[in-house]
Design a protein around this motif. Sequence first.
Motif, short mmCIF file in Angstrom:
data_model
loop_
_atom_site.label_atom_id
_atom_site.label_comp_id
_atom_site.label_asym_id
_atom_site.label_seq_id
_atom_site.Cartn_x
_atom_site.Cartn_y
_atom_site.Cartn_z
N MET A 171 0.82 -1.20 0.00
CA MET A 171 0.00 0.00 0.00
C MET A 171 0.87 1.26 0.00
SD MET A 171 -3.09 1.07 2.62
CE MET A 171 -3.70 -0.62 2.57
N LEU A 172 1.91 1.25 0.81
CA LEU A 172 2.81 2.40 0.88
C LEU A 172 3.47 2.66 -0.48
CD1 LEU A 172 4.59 1.68 4.28
CD2 LEU A 172 2.81 3.37 3.86
N VAL A 173 3.91 1.58 -1.12
CA VAL A 173 4.60 1.70 -2.40
C VAL A 173 3.65 2.14 -3.50
CG1 VAL A 173 5.83 0.40 -4.19
CG2 VAL A 173 6.36 0.01 -1.77
N GLU A 174 2.51 1.47 -3.62
CA GLU A 174 1.63 1.71 -4.75
C GLU A 174 0.85 3.02 -4.67
OE1 GLU A 174 -0.45 -1.20 -7.13
OE2 GLU A 174 0.05 -2.67 -5.58
N VAL A 175 0.50 3.44 -3.47
CA VAL A 175 -0.22 4.72 -3.36
C VAL A 175 0.68 5.85 -3.85
CG1 VAL A 175 -1.17 6.41 -1.75
CG2 VAL A 175 -1.82 4.01 -1.56
N GLU A 176 1.94 5.82 -3.43
CA GLU A 176 2.89 6.83 -3.90
C GLU A 176 3.08 6.73 -5.40
OE1 GLU A 176 5.47 10.02 -3.87
OE2 GLU A 176 4.12 9.31 -2.29
N LEU B 161 -2.46 -4.65 -14.44
CA LEU B 161 -2.98 -3.29 -14.36
C LEU B 161 -2.20 -2.48 -13.32
CD1 LEU B 161 -4.90 -1.00 -14.93
CD2 LEU B 161 -6.63 -2.14 -13.51
N HIS B 162 -1.94 -3.08 -12.19
CA HIS B 162 -1.16 -2.40 -11.16
C HIS B 162 0.26 -2.13 -11.63
CE1 HIS B 162 -4.00 -2.46 -7.74
NE2 HIS B 162 -4.51 -3.49 -8.39
N GLU B 163 0.82 -3.07 -12.38
CA GLU B 163 2.16 -2.86 -12.95
C GLU B 163 2.17 -1.68 -13.91
OE1 GLU B 163 4.57 -6.98 -13.20
OE2 GLU B 163 2.69 -7.00 -14.32
N ALA B 164 1.08 -1.52 -14.66
CA ALA B 164 0.99 -0.41 -15.60
C ALA B 164 0.94 0.93 -14.87
CB ALA B 164 -0.25 -0.59 -16.49
N VAL B 165 0.25 0.95 -13.73
CA VAL B 165 0.19 2.18 -12.93
C VAL B 165 1.58 2.52 -12.39
CG1 VAL B 165 -0.71 3.22 -10.82
CG2 VAL B 165 -2.23 1.87 -12.29
N VAL B 166 2.26 1.52 -11.83
CA VAL B 166 3.60 1.76 -11.29
C VAL B 166 4.55 2.19 -12.40
CG1 VAL B 166 5.57 0.69 -10.14
CG2 VAL B 166 3.26 0.16 -9.39
N ALA B 167 4.45 1.58 -13.56
CA ALA B 167 5.32 1.94 -14.69
C ALA B 167 5.11 3.39 -15.10
CB ALA B 167 5.07 1.01 -15.87
N ALA B 168 3.87 3.86 -14.99
CA ALA B 168 3.55 5.24 -15.38
C ALA B 168 4.15 6.27 -14.43
CB ALA B 168 2.03 5.42 -15.45
N ALA B 169 4.63 5.83 -13.27
CA ALA B 169 5.29 6.74 -12.34
C ALA B 169 6.69 7.11 -12.82
CB ALA B 169 5.36 6.11 -10.95
N HIS B 170 7.23 6.30 -13.72
CA HIS B 170 8.55 6.55 -14.31
C HIS B 170 9.63 6.73 -13.23
CE1 HIS B 170 7.05 6.73 -18.42
NE2 HIS B 170 6.01 7.40 -17.93
N ASN B 171 9.59 5.83 -12.26
CA ASN B 171 10.62 5.80 -11.21
C ASN B 171 11.17 4.38 -11.18
OD1 ASN B 171 11.87 5.31 -8.60
ND2 ASN B 171 11.04 7.27 -7.96
N ASN C 82 -8.92 6.29 -14.35
CA ASN C 82 -9.44 7.61 -14.75
C ASN C 82 -8.73 8.74 -14.02
OD1 ASN C 82 -11.29 6.49 -16.52
ND2 ASN C 82 -12.92 6.34 -14.97
N ALA C 83 -8.40 8.52 -12.75
CA ALA C 83 -7.71 9.55 -11.98
C ALA C 83 -6.31 9.79 -12.53
CB ALA C 83 -7.64 9.16 -10.50
N VAL C 84 -5.61 8.71 -12.87
CA VAL C 84 -4.27 8.86 -13.44
C VAL C 84 -4.35 9.57 -14.79
CG1 VAL C 84 -2.28 7.61 -14.37
CG2 VAL C 84 -3.33 6.85 -12.23
#
Length: 213
Positions: A84-89, A131-141, A185-187
Amino acid sequence: MRLREQITGGEWAVGTKLPGETALAKSLGVGRSTVREALRALAGAGLVQARQGAGVFVIATRPKEDWSTRLRQAAITDVYEVRMLVEVEAAQLAAQRRTDDDIAALHGALARRRDAVDAGHAEFVEADIALHEAVVAAAHNPVLNGLFTEFVPVLKQRLLDLVELLNLPSDNPNHGDEGHAALVNAVVRSDAEAAGRALRDELTQTLALLHSL
């Protein structure tokens, strides 16, 4: 090698200086090159440490556990709290940094998650995590991405166990769809606060479910 057994068995106590390579090779009945390789392996396991000009010392009698091993052995609730800490950020950063390619990847991942509802438990879990991996990838970190990658094998197995135990998504074909759609949608609209909230809400619900089992 027998030297490892001697250390883990307590024959060489913590703080003890090991004999030199030549003496070890003679006592163990092996060549010096074998001893040298063994010492490197023992150092990698956190059992010994070479000190410049002083020799090799025993610093532990139990090998250290790497991150992957700790994750596999951890309680799933503990894993989820850290997840949760990792993915929310990551979700908040993704909302600020997503590109057009990321948007396309997110929409595609959401569509595949929906399609996987009728494909079987394993396929549904794969699509959910993708899907979660795609969100994390979009953080570009790359650090966040690497950290989440470490979680993936554990998450896949534990989530598959949970899905099969509760017979999801069979009991609820749209399980989690609203929350995942809200996240995407939020992203896409660059709303970092909403992205973090959507992901936090989803993982909080799953964590509560895990605690109830």
